[in-house]
Structures are given as C-alpha cells and as structure tokens.
Scaffold this motif. Structure first.
Motif, PDB file in Angstrom:
ATOM      1  N   THR A   1      32.006  53.250  43.022  1.00 53.91           N
ATOM      2  CA  THR A   1      31.387  51.964  43.357  1.00 53.91           C
ATOM      3  C   THR A   1      32.367  50.859  42.993  1.00 53.91           C
ATOM      4  O   THR A   1      32.744  50.707  41.827  1.00 53.91           O
ATOM      5  CB  THR A   1      30.072  51.764  42.594  1.00 53.91           C
ATOM      6  N   LEU A   2      32.779  50.109  43.991  1.00 52.95           N
ATOM      7  CA  LEU A   2      33.729  49.014  43.783  1.00 52.95           C
ATOM      8  C   LEU A   2      32.971  47.714  43.569  1.00 52.95           C
ATOM      9  O   LEU A   2      32.149  47.316  44.385  1.00 52.95           O
ATOM     10  CB  LEU A   2      34.646  48.872  45.004  1.00 52.95           C
ATOM     11  N   LEU A   3      33.250  47.046  42.463  1.00 55.97           N
ATOM     12  CA  LEU A   3      32.735  45.713  42.193  1.00 55.97           C
ATOM     13  C   LEU A   3      33.812  44.690  42.511  1.00 55.97           C
ATOM     14  O   LEU A   3      34.997  44.920  42.226  1.00 55.97           O
ATOM     15  CB  LEU A   3      32.329  45.573  40.725  1.00 55.97           C
ATOM     16  N   THR A   4      33.420  43.565  43.075  1.00 55.52           N
ATOM     17  CA  THR A   4      34.366  42.482  43.310  1.00 55.52           C
ATOM     18  C   THR A   4      34.016  41.303  42.420  1.00 55.52           C
ATOM     19  O   THR A   4      32.889  41.183  41.931  1.00 55.52           O
ATOM     20  CB  THR A   4      34.346  42.024  44.773  1.00 55.52           C
ATOM     21  N   GLY A   5      34.975  40.427  42.210  1.00 57.40           N
ATOM     22  CA  GLY A   5      34.717  39.258  41.373  1.00 57.40           C
ATOM     23  C   GLY A   5      35.936  38.370  41.293  1.00 57.40           C
ATOM     24  O   GLY A   5      36.874  38.487  42.084  1.00 57.40           O
ATOM     25  N   THR A   6      35.909  37.488  40.326  1.00 56.10           N
ATOM     26  CA  THR A   6      36.987  36.525  40.164  1.00 56.10           C
ATOM     27  C   THR A   6      37.976  36.991  39.106  1.00 56.10           C
ATOM     28  O   THR A   6      37.653  37.797  38.241  1.00 56.10           O
ATOM     29  CB  THR A   6      36.444  35.149  39.739  1.00 56.10           C
ATOM     30  N   THR A   7      39.173  36.452  39.197  1.00 59.86           N
ATOM     31  CA  THR A   7      40.154  36.602  38.138  1.00 59.86           C
ATOM     32  C   THR A   7      40.525  35.201  37.679  1.00 59.86           C
ATOM     33  O   THR A   7      40.577  34.258  38.489  1.00 59.86           O
ATOM     34  CB  THR A   7      41.404  37.357  38.623  1.00 59.86           C
ATOM     35  N   LEU A   8      40.755  35.032  36.406  1.00 58.74           N
ATOM     36  CA  LEU A   8      40.983  33.707  35.845  1.00 58.74           C
ATOM     37  C   LEU A   8      42.197  33.026  36.454  1.00 58.74           C
ATOM     38  O   LEU A   8      42.242  31.800  36.563  1.00 58.74           O
ATOM     39  CB  LEU A   8      41.149  33.819  34.328  1.00 58.74           C
ATOM     40  N   TYR A   9      43.184  33.807  36.887  1.00 56.91           N
ATOM     41  CA  TYR A   9      44.463  33.223  37.283  1.00 56.91           C
ATOM     42  C   TYR A   9      44.590  32.971  38.786  1.00 56.91           C
ATOM     43  O   TYR A   9      45.657  32.590  39.256  1.00 56.91           O
ATOM     44  CB  TYR A   9      45.601  34.120  36.780  1.00 56.91           C
ATOM     45  N   HIS A  10      43.509  33.204  39.530  1.00 57.59           N
ATOM     46  CA  HIS A  10      43.498  32.838  40.947  1.00 57.59           C
ATOM     47  C   HIS A  10      42.103  32.365  41.302  1.00 57.59           C
ATOM     48  O   HIS A  10      41.190  32.404  40.470  1.00 57.59           O
ATOM     49  CB  HIS A  10      43.922  34.020  41.828  1.00 57.59           C
ATOM     50  N   PHE A  11      41.939  31.954  42.555  1.00 58.90           N
ATOM     51  CA  PHE A  11      40.641  31.394  42.920  1.00 58.90           C
ATOM     52  C   PHE A  11      40.354  31.617  44.397  1.00 58.90           C
ATOM     53  O   PHE A  11      41.251  31.529  45.245  1.00 58.90           O
ATOM     54  CB  PHE A  11      40.608  29.892  42.628  1.00 58.90           C
ATOM     55  N   GLY A  12      39.074  31.871  44.691  1.00 58.71           N
ATOM     56  CA  GLY A  12      38.630  32.009  46.073  1.00 58.71           C
ATOM     57  C   GLY A  12      39.417  33.063  46.823  1.00 58.71           C
ATOM     58  O   GLY A  12      39.693  34.147  46.312  1.00 58.71           O
ATOM     59  N   THR A  13      39.815  32.747  48.034  1.00 57.15           N
ATOM     60  CA  THR A  13      40.603  33.674  48.836  1.00 57.15           C
ATOM     61  C   THR A  13      42.096  33.556  48.539  1.00 57.15           C
ATOM     62  O   THR A  13      42.908  34.206  49.192  1.00 57.15           O
ATOM     63  CB  THR A  13      40.378  33.428  50.333  1.00 57.15           C
ATOM     64  N   GLY A  14      42.456  32.695  47.572  1.00 55.16           N
ATOM     65  CA  GLY A  14      43.864  32.530  47.213  1.00 55.16           C
ATOM     66  C   GLY A  14      44.606  31.555  48.096  1.00 55.16           C
ATOM     67  O   GLY A  14      45.824  31.404  47.953  1.00 55.16           O
ATOM     68  N   ASN A  15      43.890  30.885  48.997  1.00 55.54           N
ATOM     69  CA  ASN A  15      44.544  29.948  49.900  1.00 55.54           C
ATOM     70  C   ASN A  15      45.318  28.873  49.141  1.00 55.54           C
ATOM     71  O   ASN A  15      46.423  28.484  49.532  1.00 55.54           O
ATOM     72  CB  ASN A  15      43.482  29.295  50.799  1.00 55.54           C
ATOM     73  N   ARG A  16      44.743  28.401  48.023  1.00 53.53           N
ATOM     74  CA  ARG A  16      45.412  27.379  47.218  1.00 53.53           C
ATOM     75  C   ARG A  16      46.116  27.972  46.003  1.00 53.53           C
ATOM     76  O   ARG A  16      47.269  27.649  45.723  1.00 53.53           O
ATOM     77  CB  ARG A  16      44.383  26.327  46.777  1.00 53.53           C
ATOM     78  N   SER A  17      45.416  28.829  45.261  1.00 56.26           N
ATOM     79  CA  SER A  17      45.998  29.334  44.009  1.00 56.26           C
ATOM     80  C   SER A  17      47.243  30.181  44.244  1.00 56.26           C
ATOM     81  O   SER A  17      48.141  30.228  43.396  1.00 56.26           O
ATOM     82  CB  SER A  17      44.960  30.141  43.218  1.00 56.26           C
ATOM     83  N   SER A  18      47.353  30.857  45.401  1.00 53.50           N
ATOM     84  CA  SER A  18      48.551  31.652  45.681  1.00 53.50           C
ATOM     85  C   SER A  18      49.757  30.756  45.938  1.00 53.50           C
ATOM     86  O   SER A  18      50.899  31.221  45.922  1.00 53.50           O
ATOM     87  CB  SER A  18      48.318  32.570  46.888  1.00 53.50           C
ATOM     88  N   ARG A  19      49.492  29.463  46.166  1.00 51.07           N
ATOM     89  CA  ARG A  19      50.581  28.504  46.377  1.00 51.07           C
ATOM     90  C   ARG A  19      50.826  27.643  45.145  1.00 51.07           C
ATOM     91  O   ARG A  19      51.579  26.677  45.206  1.00 51.07           O
ATOM     92  CB  ARG A  19      50.267  27.644  47.594  1.00 51.07           C
ATOM     93  N   ALA A  20      50.158  27.975  44.035  1.00 55.71           N
ATOM     94  CA  ALA A  20      50.439  27.353  42.745  1.00 55.71           C
ATOM     95  C   ALA A  20      51.459  28.258  42.051  1.00 55.71           C
ATOM     96  O   ALA A  20      51.138  29.379  41.649  1.00 55.71           O
ATOM     97  CB  ALA A  20      49.165  27.219  41.920  1.00 55.71           C
ATOM     98  N   CYS A  21      52.693  27.793  41.937  1.00 58.89           N
ATOM     99  CA  CYS A  21      53.802  28.691  41.592  1.00 58.89           C
ATOM    100  C   CYS A  21      53.612  29.374  40.244  1.00 58.89           C
ATOM    101  O   CYS A  21      53.955  30.552  40.091  1.00 58.89           O
ATOM    102  CB  CYS A  21      55.123  27.935  41.641  1.00 58.89           C
ATOM    103  N   ARG A  22      53.052  28.681  39.259  1.00 61.44           N
ATOM    104  CA  ARG A  22      52.917  29.300  37.940  1.00 61.44           C
ATOM    105  C   ARG A  22      51.804  30.343  37.909  1.00 61.44           C
ATOM    106  O   ARG A  22      51.940  31.384  37.263  1.00 61.44           O
ATOM    107  CB  ARG A  22      52.708  28.212  36.882  1.00 61.44           C
ATOM    108  N   LEU A  23      50.708  30.065  38.608  1.00 60.11           N
ATOM    109  CA  LEU A  23      49.659  31.075  38.707  1.00 60.11           C
ATOM    110  C   LEU A  23      50.183  32.312  39.420  1.00 60.11           C
ATOM    111  O   LEU A  23      49.909  33.453  39.010  1.00 60.11           O
ATOM    112  CB  LEU A  23      48.445  30.515  39.451  1.00 60.11           C
ATOM    113  N   ARG A  24      50.927  32.106  40.478  1.00 59.41           N
ATOM    114  CA  ARG A  24      51.458  33.224  41.254  1.00 59.41           C
ATOM    115  C   ARG A  24      52.463  34.026  40.442  1.00 59.41           C
ATOM    116  O   ARG A  24      52.488  35.259  40.514  1.00 59.41           O
ATOM    117  CB  ARG A  24      52.126  32.680  42.522  1.00 59.41           C
ATOM    118  N   LYS A  25      53.263  33.337  39.652  1.00 60.52           N
ATOM    119  CA  LYS A  25      54.272  34.033  38.851  1.00 60.52           C
ATOM    120  C   LYS A  25      53.620  34.897  37.778  1.00 60.52           C
ATOM    121  O   LYS A  25      54.063  36.014  37.497  1.00 60.52           O
ATOM    122  CB  LYS A  25      55.213  33.013  38.204  1.00 60.52           C
TER     123      LYS A  25
END
Length: 893
Positions: free
Chosen positions: A774-798
C-alpha cells in the motif's frame, strides 16, 4: 489587571503586573539597547546590554528580566548605565573578529550598531579570539561561531518556537558555543533548516549560504508566504529588482517570527531563468514568442469559435488555489459572464472539498472553526491524517509548543510515524482507510460511558438519537477487527479526548483524499459536537489546507455549484444580486468539477479550456490519461509562471506574474485574510493574473469594469459575505473565521449543528498478490505541491534533488533492494522510477512517496476514482508493487 506606576527617566508611566522594565520602556517610547531579547522568546538576560539603574538603591538591573514594581525610579541612560554598557560591549568585541568590511551581515549587525551608538571605536582591551571550525555541506546556512556573542537567541528559537531542539549550549566557560549534539554538522542533526535562527542572530555568526546577495538591502516588503495554507508573514528584501533574502514577519499572529525551510529558502523561484517572460503561441508544434495583442486576439478568437460552434457548456475553466483572491474572483466572473459557463473549479478540489461538504453539512460552516493561537490553550489535541511538520509547519510548531510548554496531551492517529510521534501521549496506527470506523468506535465509547456534553448536545444539536442508533454495531471488538487498533487503545483515546474541557481536532489530506473523506470529516465533526468542542476557545476543528489560498479560491466562487461566498448558482435570489451587479444573465445549472471536466473532455463534450496557475498533468490522478485528454482539446490556454507539463500541451501560454510582483490577498486555513504586496516589477512582459483576464475579456467584447485592483476589491467587499471591508487592516482580526468572526457569531450560533450518521465502507483495492504494497503519498518538507516552484528553488533542489520511495527494512531485505537503489513502483494504471530510501517510519507492507518531484509524477500511479459526493479524487493511497531494475551486464562487470 492591576496597574503599576513607576518613574522612567523622570516621568511617571504605568504598566501592569508582571510587565518588565524593558516592555514598559518600549511601550513608552524609551529605547533601551539589547542583543539577546526578542518579543517571541523567553527573556534570559544573557547579554546584559539592557542594564538600567534603579535610583532608589543604585542597583543596576537587566531590564528584560526585571518586573516593574510600584514607585520604582528607573534611569535608562545614567552615567553608570552608559559606562557599564560600554564595558559589556567592549568585552564582547575583544573576542569578535575585526572583519566588518567583509562580513555579509554588514549594517545589519546589531553588535556593531550598538557599539557605534555608544561611541565605541578601537577597543583597548586584550583580544581573546574565539577559534571555531564547523564544516557544513548543507546549502542553507553556515556558522562562523567566532562571531557568536552567546545571546542564545538561536537556541531559544529552536527549543521554544520551532521546538526541534537541534542545538544547545556545548562545552563550558570560554569554549561554550551553540551547537548540535557532539557538535556535528547541522545536516547530521535534527535541524530542519527553518532559518529562524539565522533571522534572529544579531551578528554574522549564522548566515545564509549560497546567497544571492550578501550586503544590506534598502528595500523590504512585507507580504504573505506563497506555499502552504498557514499564510505566514514574510519580508522580501530586494536588491537590483531581485528578491535576494526572505525573513519572517515580526508580529504575525500565525508564525510568531518563525518560518520553515520553504518560506526561508524557497522563494528564489521568483528569479528563476525558467520564468515565462512573453506570451507563447504554438505553431507547427513549436512555441513562438508573440506580443500580448496577438496572443490575446488568438485566445479570444479560439474561445469565441468554440462557444459559437459548441455552446458555452463546451468550455471549462480551472482557477488556482495558489493565486490571489482577486485573481480567482475576476476569473470566475469571466467564466460566468464572458464564457457563460459554471464549468469552473480550482485545484483545491483535490484536497479540500471533503472538508467543505462534510463540515458544512454538520456545522453549517465549511472551514476551520478557531484561530491557531487557540490551539495552544487546549488540554488535548487530536491529530489525525496529517503531518503538519511537513505540510503546515507553523501548525506543527504550535502543537509542539503546546505539548512541551503547557503539558498538552497530543493524541496522534496515523499509520505512519511522523515528526509528531515523539510528542504523542498516545499514538494509534490504524489500517489505512479505516478512519471512519475508528472515529465511530470512539464516539460509541464516549456515549456508552456517559462522557458526552449532554447540555450542549441537547441545546445546540439535532439528530442525536439517529446518530446514536447508527453506532450500535461499532463495538470495541468490531472496530478492533477493522482497524487493527486494540480496544484498550480506543478506550484510552476516547476517554482522554472526552474528559478534556478543551479539546482540538487537527486533520489533513490523510482524511480528505480518500473516497470516503466526506464520511471521515463528518465523523470528526460528530466527535467535536458530542463533547461540546465547537464554539469553545481551545476546542474546535482545524481543517488544514494544502496550498496558500485553498480557502480563498473557494470563497471567491471558483466552484461549479457556488457563486462567491458559497451562494448557490441555483438560488434565483442570490443569482439575481450578481446579475444586477454584473449586468449579465448567469447560468443556473451547476457546472462540472475538475475531474468531471476531464471525463467530459474525453467524451469530446468539453472542447476548450482555460487553466490559470494549475498543473493537472502532475496534480490529477492518471497523468497519462489526463495528458491525452488535454492534448485532444480543440483549444487550450494555460496561464502560468513556467512552461509546466500542462503548459506544453497548450495552444497559447500566457506569462503570469509571481506573488512577489503583484498586490492582492490570500486567505489561510483559519480564514485569516493576509495581504500580498508587490516587492518587484513583473519579470519581462508577465502580468498579474487578474489583469490578463481583464484584457482578455476586453478582446472578447465583454469588458470588465476593473481598471485597478481596488476596483476588484471593492466589488468583492460588496458581494461576498464575510469579506466586507477585508482590505481594511484595522478590521482584519474581525474578518478571520476565529472567535470574533464568522464561526461563532455569524454561522454556528445562528442554528443547530447536526449529527451525521456515518457508515464505514471498506475501500476497494487491487489484488494483493499482484500489488502487495500500500503506497501512501504526502508532502516532504523540502519541496511543495507538484514541484513547479520548489524544484526551481536552487537550495531546496540541491538539498533534496530527486524523488524517493520509503520502505521498511524488512520489506527491503525481502525484495533484496538497498538504500539508494533505483526501482520501479508499479500500479494497475502506471509506473514510475525512483530511488529506495529505507526508513523506520513505516510498517511492513507500507510504502511512502512524496508528490513534489515533476520528473517522477506519483499521480501516474492512481486511477481516477472519485468521492461520490464531492467528486474529489482518491490520491492518498493505492496498491503497488516494487520491481528491481536489472543492472546492465557491462555495469555488473
């Protein structure tokens, strides 16, 4: 409250019992310098710079920790005080490096500022340099403890505000430093890199790493964080038209001077080179940059063609739970008056519609019932289906503060171990999808043992007898068999919750994103009603919102059944008010929800779509099918900051301004309305969303009467209940949903709350032999939503560069997979490739994946299965299997 009068610098001033000299001086406009004091922290008197003289006895007192007493005579700037302050500051400077010219703290260094104010130049005392060295590899912050003055602000912030306890005093005497256990690097500690310590540090001992700009900025704009539903206040520091630093807002009632790692280090997506700066039109499967005039003419022509050929019902619009209230309001007016359709919904459908329907049917109100500050006054807090440490950090901080500082009992219901598990007084781990049965079992115990609030139930509720009868079969044995939770644990939790005079409930997407989410929300409302915890300070229900404006987008009417303010489209009287104001005839039939729009598009009944700020390819279930459906549309327009996976499918892409480039408001999960303020000009030719819509309406021959944002807010104040005068900052407290606002006075107390009989319905899954996990999904502290914005935040991505699937050690051994190994996660409808992360937070047979990595769309594993009442898709759990990826022969050799 008892008044106390003292003499302060020759004049009489009055304060109250328990007030410190420093507090009274500040209130009276008398400045006393300090390095270790902050309004959000417990005073310690560590720096002694705030010394004042009591002229009655000549004593020098630390004003931050000395309470006022009647007839005190205080001098804040006597010769003794000034000389003592100079000596203290000079002693600090003897161990402080002379590196001001190269220190990035610059003019923000409070130590140097106080030294300058005291006229201290060259220090004649013998220097005692502090030699420290700590190697940090995290991308967020760095420590230079040779500049530390031992004010303990960082320690107190970590332990009192964030309640993480990652740092404390280390060693003794002259070698004392604030450090992690055994002085390990921060990335090897409990630190979550929230940045609160950096914001509070008065010197350059703690600084941002990989910073865009290291000096002092002249421009600072207070606004609201664009990530989760907490609505924290942030200050954007600007240099050369770029956001270079984010710090917490100081006096915000939500975050109390704190932020999370996303708020502190995630906003650099605003400066991303991936930002769209000009409109794009697709020609021969290739995007070309065009002028606004050409782009809007093409959009207007496309929508007119579809409307004329297929009718208004063939058009659909998606609003955004990330855009402002004003953006969403203008969009829904455009949909209804220009396009002529109620086929409008927003991304909140994916996570909050169960709350909206479940709470409204029980309480007559569709959101959180209390302020976040009330929660810290509770005796018991029940958290179910939520991991606020990751999804809503300010709520997580509040819960941990309540437990640590006030001894509040935390009752946790979650099949997965989270950051709150260590704080829990009692932790229940039910089988996934059995929440309704467990909550019914708790309600039956409360009734059977006479623990209900009989007066409240009799005077303020109805349908109790039917509800009581519906619980007849939910014996401890029956509930234990369904949930896997022992009868003794059920008894213990029910008694703890019911016997508390103030008990709060907090829940999130672990409740709402199941097909039975509405039932579980109703069952939670039943618990609160049974115990009288509605309309009570310290009680209430907290329905967490995943995104920054999930509440506001719905309030503004980006819903298929409701006009702004939850006024039904079928209500002729309500519809008439809007028709009179808007000068247009409105459709009376309810429109389609998000996934119904997709279903009808697949059947070729929806031909054109306008998507603002949403990315359904990565957020909707079954991304392969959603991609096919969107590709098949006759005409698709996407309005966004980036060329997202959805935008790549569009005929026209319109570049939108970011939150830092426009004005407006967000409404947080409490219902608190917070201002969004413009800090920089829009990048390139991008525009605020509402302005793009107004320009488009004009091109379509239906001009909207909005020449400025003030025009929009004035209409909202006129037409939307509970948003009257919402832009008046002096009335903001009255506009929140809390005890002085909608919940107590305007909604709940006007009528009876209603008990809802809930029947547990087992969720249908795949055959266990084919899909044993059974796979559960959820959030991770270091990204957000679908990653549209957080994946472009260089320090979060690093710091968190790729997706992962968590698995327990015993399952990993059985599958012969190792930590860091790439595997396939396969469901009945899709598969993704990701990295294994062995974890001790899961039970056997469970997996966990965050949904914030665009290159690994977890939603691809979910089929489209809807809650029959709210049409909210199931996105929380599904059945999968793990497949090893064969290693190529060459690599094995």
């Amino acid at each position: 409250m008892q008044a106390i009068t003292i003499t302060l610098d020759g004049r009489e001033v009055s304060g109250y019992l328990g007030m410190t000299i420093l507090e009274l001086a500040k209130e009276s406009g008398v400045e006393i310098p300090t390095l270790c004091h902050d309004n959000h922290l417990t005073p310690t008197g560590a720096c002694r710079v705030c010394l004042v003289e009591n002229e009655q006895n000549g004593a020098l007192l630390a004003s931050c920790v000395t309470p006022i007493a009647s007839e005190m005579v205080i001098n804040t700037h006597s010769p003794r005080v000034t000389e003592s302050r100079k000596t203290i500051v000079k002693l600090m400077l003897t161990s402080h490096p002379d590196s001001c010219l190269v220190c990035d703290k610059g003019n923000r260094c409070q130590l140097r500022q106080i030294a300058s104010d005291l006229g201290i130049g060259l220090v004649e005392l013998q220097r005692i340099p502090r030699m420290t060295s700590t190697e940090e590899v995290n991308p967020f912050l760095e420590r230079d403890l040779s500049k530390c003055i031992l004010c303990a602000k960082c320690i107190r912030a970590c332990q009192e505000l964030v309640v993480e306890g990652a740092i404390d005093y280390f060693q003794r005497g002259f070698t004392t430093i604030p450090a992690t256990l055994d002085n390990l690097p921060l990335e090897n500690s409990e630190c979550t890199f929230c940045g609160t310590c950096v914001a509070l540090c008065p010197t350059g001992a703690l600084m941002e790493k990989d910073r865009t700009y290291g000096g002092t900025t002249k421009s600072t704009t207070e606004t609201t964080c664009p990530f989760c539903g907490c609505g924290c206040s942030i200050c954007l520091e600007v240099k050369d038209s770029k956001v270079v630093r984010v710090i917490p807002g100081k006096e915000d009632p939500v975050n109390h001077g704190t932020l999370c790692v996303r708020g502190s280090y995630g906003c650099d997506f605003v400066n991303s080179p991936d930002r769209l700066t000009k409109p794009l039109v697709k020609r021969n499967d290739t995007f070309e940059e065009v002028s606004w005039q050409e782009a809007l003419e093409q959009v207007a022509a496309g929508f007119k063609r579809v409307k004329d050929e297929q009718g208004s019902g063939s058009l659909a619009v998606l609003g955004s739970s990330k855009c402002t209230n004003e953006d969403n309001y203008v969009l829904q007016r455009f949909a209804r008056t220009v396009l002529g359709t109620n086929n409008i919904d927003n991304g909140g459908r994916l996570y909050n519609s169960a709350s909206r329907v479940g709470l409204r049917s029980s309480l007559g109100f569709s959101g959180t019932t209390n302020y976040l500050s009330d929660m810290e006054q509770s005796e018991v807090i029940l958290v179910i289906g939520a991991d606020p440490n990751s999804s809503a950090p300010a709520v997580g901080y509040a819960i941990k503060r309540a437990v640590k500082q006030r001894g509040v009992k935390l009752l946790l219901i979650d099949p997965r171990q989270t950051g709150l598990s260590l704080f829990a007084h009692l932790w229940l781990r039910p089988e996934i999808g059995t929440d309704a049965a467990l909550l019914n079992g708790l309600a039956k115990v409360i009734i059977d043992e006479g623990l209900l609030d009989e007066e409240f139930v009799a005077r303020r509720t109805d349908n109790f007898e039917a509800f009581k009868e519906s619980l007849r079969s939910y014996t401890l044995e029956y509930v234990e068999k369904i949930t896997g939770v022992t009868g003794q644990e059920i008894l213990a939790l029910a008694r703890l919750y019911a016997k508390a005079s103030q008990a709060a409930i907090v829940y999130g997407t672990g409740i709402t994103q199941h097909t039975t989410g509405t039932d579980s929300v109703g069952a939670l409302a039943n618990l609160a009603l049974l115990t009288g915890n509605i309309g009570r300070k310290g009680g209430g229900i907290y329905a967490l919102q995943r995104e920054n404006n999930g509440q506001g987008a719905c309030d503004m009417g980006t819903l298929p059944k409701f006009l702004p303010g939850y006024q039904s489209v079928a209500d002729a009287q309500a519809r008439g008010r809007f028709e009179k104001c808007w000068g247009a005839s409105l459709p009376a039939e309810a429109g389609l929800t998000t996934l119904e729009i997709m279903e009808q598009a697949e059947k070729e009944k929806i031909k054109g779509m306008y998507i603002m700020g949403e990315n359904p390819v990565l957020s909707f279930p079954n991304s392969r099918l959603v991609t096919e459906i969107l590709t098949s549309l006759d005409f698709l327009v996407v309005q966004d900051m980036f060329l997202t996976a959805t935008a790549r499918l569009a005929n026209v892409v319109l570049p939108a301004a970011s939150f830092a480039e426009k004005e407006g408001t967000f409404t947080n999960f409490e219902g608190r309305i917070s201002k969004v303020r413009k800090a920089i000009e829009p990048l390139g030719e991008s525009l605020p969303d509402w302005e793009i819509i107004v320009r488009l309406a004009d091109k379509m021959g239906y001009p909207l009467p909005f020449s400025s944002l003030r025009d929009v807010t004035s209409e909202i104040e006129k037409l939307v209940p509970s948003y009257e005068d919402y832009t008046d900052s002096e009335k903001q407290d009255e506009l929140a949903y809390g005890e002085t606002g909608r919940t107590y006075d305007r909604q709940f107390l006007k009528g009876f709350a209603r008990f809802s009989p809930i029947e547990y319905v087992p969720q249908v899954g795949q055959r266990k032999s084919d899909y044993p996990f059974t796979l559960l999904t959820g959030t991770t502290l270091y990204h957000f939503g679908t990653g549209n914005r957080s994946s472009r935040a260089c320090r979060l991505r690093k710091f968190s560069p790729q997706s992962f699937v968590e698995i327990c050690e015993s399952d990993a051994r059985k599958l012969a997979v190792t930590d860091g190994e790439e595997v396939k996660v396969v469901s009945a409808v899709g598969e993704v490739t990701t990295m294994v992360k062995i974890s001790d937070t899961l039970r056997k047979g469970m997996l966990f994946m965050p949904f914030s990595f665009p290159e690994t769309p977890v939603n691809a594993l979910f089929d489209i299965v809807l809650n029959p009442e709210t049409k909210e898709p199931s996105l929380k759990a599904c059945s999968v299997r793990i497949e090893k990826i064969p290693v190529p022969l060459g690599e094995r050799l």
